[in-house]
Design an enzyme around this catalytic site. Structure first.
Site, PDB file in Angstrom:
ATOM      1  N   PRO A 189      -2.621   3.443  -1.326  1.00 59.81           N
ATOM      2  CA  PRO A 189      -3.906   3.501  -0.606  1.00 59.81           C
ATOM      3  C   PRO A 189      -5.031   2.605  -1.140  1.00 59.81           C
ATOM      4  O   PRO A 189      -5.619   1.836  -0.393  1.00 59.81           O
ATOM      5  CB  PRO A 189      -4.298   4.975  -0.707  1.00 59.81           C
ATOM      6  CG  PRO A 189      -3.028   5.711  -0.967  1.00 59.81           C
ATOM      7  CD  PRO A 189      -2.167   4.774  -1.754  1.00 59.81           C
ATOM      8  N   THR A 212      -4.448  -2.546   1.206  1.00 62.13           N
ATOM      9  CA  THR A 212      -5.785  -3.097   1.482  1.00 62.13           C
ATOM     10  C   THR A 212      -6.727  -2.574   0.404  1.00 62.13           C
ATOM     11  O   THR A 212      -7.080  -1.387   0.415  1.00 62.13           O
ATOM     12  CB  THR A 212      -6.291  -2.663   2.868  1.00 62.13           C
ATOM     13  OG1 THR A 212      -5.326  -3.038   3.841  1.00 62.13           O
ATOM     14  CG2 THR A 212      -7.616  -3.331   3.189  1.00 62.13           C
ATOM     15  N   LYS A 228      -8.518 -10.188   5.488  1.00 67.02           N
ATOM     16  CA  LYS A 228      -8.315  -8.879   6.126  1.00 67.02           C
ATOM     17  C   LYS A 228      -9.638  -8.091   6.183  1.00 67.02           C
ATOM     18  O   LYS A 228      -9.978  -7.494   7.205  1.00 67.02           O
ATOM     19  CB  LYS A 228      -7.251  -8.120   5.327  1.00 67.02           C
ATOM     20  CG  LYS A 228      -7.226  -6.641   5.468  1.00 67.02           C
ATOM     21  CD  LYS A 228      -6.303  -6.155   6.549  1.00 67.02           C
ATOM     22  CE  LYS A 228      -6.414  -4.637   6.682  1.00 67.02           C
ATOM     23  NZ  LYS A 228      -5.736  -4.111   7.816  1.00 67.02           N
ATOM     24  N   LYS A 254     -13.131   3.013   4.929  1.00 65.38           N
ATOM     25  CA  LYS A 254     -12.724   2.440   3.636  1.00 65.38           C
ATOM     26  C   LYS A 254     -12.803   0.901   3.687  1.00 65.38           C
ATOM     27  O   LYS A 254     -13.421   0.274   2.823  1.00 65.38           O
ATOM     28  CB  LYS A 254     -11.286   2.865   3.312  1.00 65.38           C
ATOM     29  CG  LYS A 254     -10.800   2.361   1.962  1.00 65.38           C
ATOM     30  CD  LYS A 254      -9.296   2.501   1.782  1.00 65.38           C
ATOM     31  CE  LYS A 254      -8.583   1.279   2.251  1.00 65.38           C
ATOM     32  NZ  LYS A 254      -7.261   1.051   1.766  1.00 65.38           N
TER      33      LYS A 254
HETATM   34  P1  NAD Z   1      -0.582   6.638   2.990  1.00 69.63           P
HETATM   35  O1  NAD Z   1      -1.567   7.483   2.263  1.00 69.63           O
HETATM   36  O2  NAD Z   1       0.071   7.174   4.218  1.00 69.63           O
HETATM   37  O3  NAD Z   1       0.602   6.220   1.973  1.00 69.63           O
HETATM   38  C1  NAD Z   1       0.403   5.784   0.668  1.00 69.63           C
HETATM   39  C2  NAD Z   1       1.565   6.254  -0.185  1.00 69.63           C
HETATM   40  O4  NAD Z   1       1.358   5.779  -1.529  1.00 69.63           O
HETATM   41  C3  NAD Z   1       1.681   7.783  -0.271  1.00 69.63           C
HETATM   42  O5  NAD Z   1       2.990   8.184   0.053  1.00 69.63           O
HETATM   43  C4  NAD Z   1       1.323   8.095  -1.715  1.00 69.63           C
HETATM   44  O6  NAD Z   1       1.998   9.231  -2.231  1.00 69.63           O
HETATM   45  C5  NAD Z   1       1.763   6.817  -2.411  1.00 69.63           C
HETATM   46  N1  NAD Z   1       1.116   6.586  -3.715  1.00 69.63           N
HETATM   47  C6  NAD Z   1      -0.175   6.754  -4.059  1.00 69.63           C
HETATM   48  N2  NAD Z   1      -0.363   6.432  -5.355  1.00 69.63           N
HETATM   49  C7  NAD Z   1       0.846   6.057  -5.836  1.00 69.63           C
HETATM   50  C8  NAD Z   1       1.298   5.624  -7.103  1.00 69.63           C
HETATM   51  N3  NAD Z   1       0.456   5.504  -8.141  1.00 69.63           N
HETATM   52  N4  NAD Z   1       2.614   5.331  -7.247  1.00 69.63           N
HETATM   53  C9  NAD Z   1       3.473   5.460  -6.204  1.00 69.63           C
HETATM   54  N5  NAD Z   1       3.098   5.866  -4.984  1.00 69.63           N
HETATM   55  C10 NAD Z   1       1.797   6.166  -4.801  1.00 69.63           C
HETATM   56  O7  NAD Z   1      -1.328   5.269   3.285  1.00 69.63           O
HETATM   57  P2  NAD Z   1      -0.922   4.152   4.377  1.00 69.63           P
HETATM   58  O8  NAD Z   1      -1.547   4.484   5.693  1.00 69.63           O
HETATM   59  O9  NAD Z   1       0.548   3.891   4.275  1.00 69.63           O
HETATM   60  O10 NAD Z   1      -1.747   2.907   3.814  1.00 69.63           O
HETATM   61  C11 NAD Z   1      -1.316   2.129   2.707  1.00 69.63           C
HETATM   62  C12 NAD Z   1      -2.211   0.911   2.614  1.00 69.63           C
HETATM   63  O11 NAD Z   1      -2.077   0.152   3.829  1.00 69.63           O
HETATM   64  C13 NAD Z   1      -3.696   1.234   2.476  1.00 69.63           C
HETATM   65  O12 NAD Z   1      -4.302   0.349   1.581  1.00 69.63           O
HETATM   66  C14 NAD Z   1      -4.232   1.062   3.890  1.00 69.63           C
HETATM   67  O13 NAD Z   1      -5.607   0.699   3.918  1.00 69.63           O
HETATM   68  C15 NAD Z   1      -3.361  -0.073   4.400  1.00 69.63           C
HETATM   69  N6  NAD Z   1      -3.224  -0.122   5.865  1.00 69.63           N
HETATM   70  C16 NAD Z   1      -3.040   1.035   6.571  1.00 69.63           C
HETATM   71  C17 NAD Z   1      -2.937   0.957   7.964  1.00 69.63           C
HETATM   72  C18 NAD Z   1      -2.738   2.215   8.777  1.00 69.63           C
HETATM   73  O14 NAD Z   1      -2.955   2.163   9.999  1.00 69.63           O
HETATM   74  N7  NAD Z   1      -2.306   3.330   8.180  1.00 69.63           N
HETATM   75  C19 NAD Z   1      -3.009  -0.280   8.612  1.00 69.63           C
HETATM   76  C20 NAD Z   1      -3.142  -1.437   7.864  1.00 69.63           C
HETATM   77  C21 NAD Z   1      -3.261  -1.349   6.476  1.00 69.63           C
END
Ligand code: NAD
Length: 323
Positions: free
Chosen positions: A78, A109, A188, A263
């Site tokens: 995240p 991101t 981005k 965020k």
């Molecule tokens: P999410 O919260 O669904 O998934 C993140 C995963 O990372 C979770 O499973 C969590 O347990 C894991 N995690 C956290 N800390 C960790 C660590 N220290 N070691 C191992 N695993 C760990 O988030 P997401 O929606 O998949 O987003 C991930 C990234 O992508 C973010 O930076 C977000 O801004 C970006 N993003 C998200 C979207 C969207 O629509 N969801 C779109 C574009 C970009």
């Protein structure tokens, strides 16, 4: 060596809403001899994906353990604090083992300062390793469909660009090299700032037109024909039932969550301040998304729900019928 053979031992850390579908594409499309070691702090995430691809996806004990087993690592967590922890944790981080010659790609991101700090740490301690920022756009639906865009923090002339492109094409559509380290993130954040500001302006413009007596479908036609045309006004129209496929028409249930927009908008405003960019809409935009992200009527919904937050009329069709 063929490009696919280079990815025989791959690591993937962070198996959430984005990471899991991205990894699924890799598990389905890499050649049969490839193996993917995964790690997530939530055990269930690993259980689920290992059960789905039993011969292909293997469980790591930590980020460090994954780094010891593979040649290439992708991370999708995240925030900046999580990226720091994955790479730099003194006990279990990726950099707590020898990562010489390894390829490391962070798709999260996050703020550019954290990304550069991780890159510098790696460059100092493992000069032959390569670290790239490569945030994505296209959301969860794009990740599932395999159509996300990658904004890659490297130059067109980067020696790893072909390998990176091969890997990313398995998960997405466009791959745009943005010029150098952290510039994928800068691109981005700049994009999401613009998209976020347009959604607020678009909501306000529809609202003032509708309160003056205009049908929002007429307004949409006017914007499309005039100088205001943009993707938020039509494809992602914040007013429900103007564009049937817009998230608003499905109750904002599908799309880019307002908390994520808050965020990214905050990261963009910080970046603007750091680089000395004059940013008159930044603070008010941030305040608006902060309010929407904390409003129970809007939380967890697509960010264009800012229209609801700003008091826009949602039931305009029945009001038109009554008139
Ligand atoms: P999410 O919260 O669904 O998934 C993140 C995963 O990372 C979770 O499973 C969590 O347990 C894991 N995690 C956290 N800390 C960790 C660590 N220290 N070691 C191992 N695993 C760990 O988030 P997401 O929606 O998949 O987003 C991930 C990234 O992508 C973010 O930076 C977000 O801004 C970006 N993003 C998200 C979207 C969207 O629509 N969801 C779109 C574009 C970009």
């Amino acid at each position: 060596m063929s490009k696919s053979r280079e990815f025989e031992k791959l690591g993937f850390i962070g198996l959430g809403a984005m990471g899991k579908p991205m990894l699924s594409h890799l598990a389905r499309k890499l050649p049969p001899e490839s193996r993917i070691w995964v790690y997530d702090v939530v055990e269930q995430m690993m259980d689920d994906i290992c059960a789905e691809f039993p011969d292909r996806v293997l469980r790591g004990k930590s980020a460090k353990d994954v780094a010891q087993k593979v040649d290439t690592i992708m991370t999708m967590v995240p925030e900046g604090s999580h990226v720091r922890s994955v790479y730099l944790d003194p006990d279990n981080g990726v950099c707590n083992t020898d990562i010489s010659n390894k390829l490391l790609i962070d798709c999260s991101t996050i703020d550019t300062a954290t990304s550069l700090a991780v890159k510098e740490h790696i460059a100092e301690n493992f000069p032959s390793a390569s670290f790239y920022d490569s945030p994505v756009s296209g959301g969860v639906v794009g990740a599932i469909k395999g159509t996300i865009a990658f904004f890659l923090g490297c130059a067109e002339s980067d020696p790893n660009l072909q390998r990176l492109t091969y890997l990313m094409k398995l998960m997405g559509g466009q791959i745009i090299p943005c010029g150098g380290p952290s510039l994928g993130l800068a691109a981005k954040l700049s994009n999401n700032y613009l998209s976020g500001v347009i959604a607020i302006a678009c909501s306000e413009a529809f609202d003032m037109g509708m309160r003056s007596g205009l049908d929002p479908r007429t307004l949409a036609k006017v914007y499309a024909a005039g100088t205001a045309q943009n993707a938020i006004c039509d494809k992602f129209c914040p007013v429900p039932h103007v564009y049937s496929e817009a998230p608003s028409s499905g109750g904002w249930k599908q799309g880019f969550k307002v908390q994520l927009m808050r965020k990214d908008f905050g990261l963009a405003v910080d970046m603007a301040k750091r680089v000395g960019s004059r940013n008159v809409l930044g603070d008010i935009g941030l305040e608006t998304y902060d309010g929407a992200a904390n409003d129970p009527r809007c939380r967890d919904l697509d960010s264009r729900v800012v229209y609801r937050y700003l008091g826009g009329e949602e039931d305009w069709q029945s009001k038109l019928n009554d008139a």
